[in-house]
Design a protein around this motif. Structure first.
Motif, PDB file in Angstrom:
ATOM      1  N   TYR A 119       0.823  -1.211   0.000  1.00  0.00           N
ATOM      2  CA  TYR A 119       0.000   0.000   0.000  1.00  0.00           C
ATOM      3  C   TYR A 119       0.861   1.268   0.000  1.00  0.00           C
ATOM      4  N   THR A 120       1.930   1.272   0.784  1.00  0.00           N
ATOM      5  CA  THR A 120       2.736   2.496   0.908  1.00  0.00           C
ATOM      6  C   THR A 120       3.824   2.592  -0.152  1.00  0.00           C
ATOM      7  N   ARG A 121       4.276   1.426  -0.650  1.00  0.00           N
ATOM      8  CA  ARG A 121       5.388   1.343  -1.607  1.00  0.00           C
ATOM      9  C   ARG A 121       6.641   2.018  -1.060  1.00  0.00           C
ATOM     10  N   LEU A 128      -0.572   4.316  12.927  1.00  0.00           N
ATOM     11  CA  LEU A 128      -1.904   3.745  12.695  1.00  0.00           C
ATOM     12  C   LEU A 128      -2.744   3.805  13.965  1.00  0.00           C
ATOM     13  N   ALA A 129      -3.816   4.563  13.898  1.00  0.00           N
ATOM     14  CA  ALA A 129      -4.667   4.777  15.061  1.00  0.00           C
ATOM     15  C   ALA A 129      -6.116   4.871  14.624  1.00  0.00           C
ATOM     16  N   LEU A 189      -6.300   1.756   6.172  1.00  0.00           N
ATOM     17  CA  LEU A 189      -7.237   2.065   5.103  1.00  0.00           C
ATOM     18  C   LEU A 189      -8.170   3.204   5.494  1.00  0.00           C
ATOM     19  N   GLY A 190      -8.483   3.314   6.793  1.00  0.00           N
ATOM     20  CA  GLY A 190      -9.286   4.440   7.238  1.00  0.00           C
ATOM     21  C   GLY A 190      -8.601   5.758   6.923  1.00  0.00           C
ATOM     22  N   ALA A 191      -7.293   5.812   7.179  1.00  0.00           N
ATOM     23  CA  ALA A 191      -6.525   7.029   6.888  1.00  0.00           C
ATOM     24  C   ALA A 191      -6.416   7.268   5.386  1.00  0.00           C
ATOM     25  N   PHE A 192      -6.140   6.212   4.624  1.00  0.00           N
ATOM     26  CA  PHE A 192      -5.947   6.361   3.184  1.00  0.00           C
ATOM     27  C   PHE A 192      -7.250   6.706   2.455  1.00  0.00           C
TER      28      PHE A 192
END
Length: 240
Positions: A119-121, A128-129, A189-192
């Motif tokens: 995901y981040t590459r 992550l929170a 995924l919530g953040a992204f």
């Protein structure tokens, strides 16, 4: 963008407020509480949509581990999910936590690589929170209902059977209080994807005390109480 491949529900059949869980027995238990209608069973990924106190709620099964859960989280977001709370189980990593006790994660540690690298590459460690509004709502509601709970950071592990005394010693020395397998992926995924996420975990076993391992039937009364906290909190979290 390609549409959902694994979850065959149609747009409008998934509510903006979603509870996700790994165990199909837990999903069915939650579905009964919202008088849920089955909207997907493709790939065994059960998804039910119903109402709690007049508020549309979806309950979905995400399977085990980051890669499986990421597929479900992504497709639920495609179908309109805006707030997602994981109601899961966890292994206690500090003494004093018993079967059925509740852990509300304030953050999720993880091992870089795998799904996170894809995901981040990049070889970075993300912060992550859970979303603050979700975390706050869960804590407030747990207090209101008199639920016994602790808050603190957890570790999301990809390898269920790889835990050993060194694993526990290493992570507890860093302040971690419990282990599970999906929260870090959910929070990432919530953040992204700009959705609100959070989690409430019920202790099913312990890595530091001999408690045995509680299955879905043994956890059922504890899940009943925890579900009421999650449902009440979920109805009060604003969309957007």
């Amino acid at each position: 963008m390609i549409g959902p491949i694994h979850i065959k529900a149609k747009k409008g059949e998934v509510a903006e407020r979603v509870i996700v869980a790994g165990d199909p027995a837990r999903v069915k238990q939650l579905a009964d509480m919202i008088n849920g209608k089955l909207v997907n069973e493709n790939r065994g990924l059960l998804v039910y949509t119903g109402e709690y106190k007049g508020v549309p709620i979806t309950v979905a099964m995400h399977g085990i581990g980051g890669p499986s859960s990421a597929i479900v989280f992504e497709e639920l977001i495609m179908l309109g999910a805006k707030v997602m709370i994981r109601l899961g189980s966890c292994g206690a990593m500090v003494k004093g936590l018993k079967i059925g006790d509740v852990v509300i994660p304030t953050a999720a540690a993880y091992y870089p690589g795998g799904i996170f690298y894809q995901y981040t590459r990049d070889n970075v460690c993300l912060g992550l929170a859970p979303h603050y509004e979700v975390l706050n709502a869960l804590i407030d509601e747990a207090k209101r209902q008199g639920l016994k709970f602790v808050v603190g950071p957890i570790i999301s592990s990809d390898a269920f059977y790889a835990e050993d005394p060194e694993f526990v010693k290493k992570w507890t020395s860093r302040g971690v209080i419990a282990v599970e397998m999906e929260c870090a992926t959910l929070f990432m995924l919530g953040a992204f994807k700009n959705i609100k996420t959070g989690a409430l975990l019920v202790v099913s076993d312990s890595l530091v005390e001999e408690l045995g391992f509680a299955d879905a039937e043994q956890l059922r009364p504890y899940i009943e109480k925890a579900s009421k906290v999650v449902l009440e909190a979920l109805t009060r979290i604003p969309i957007g």
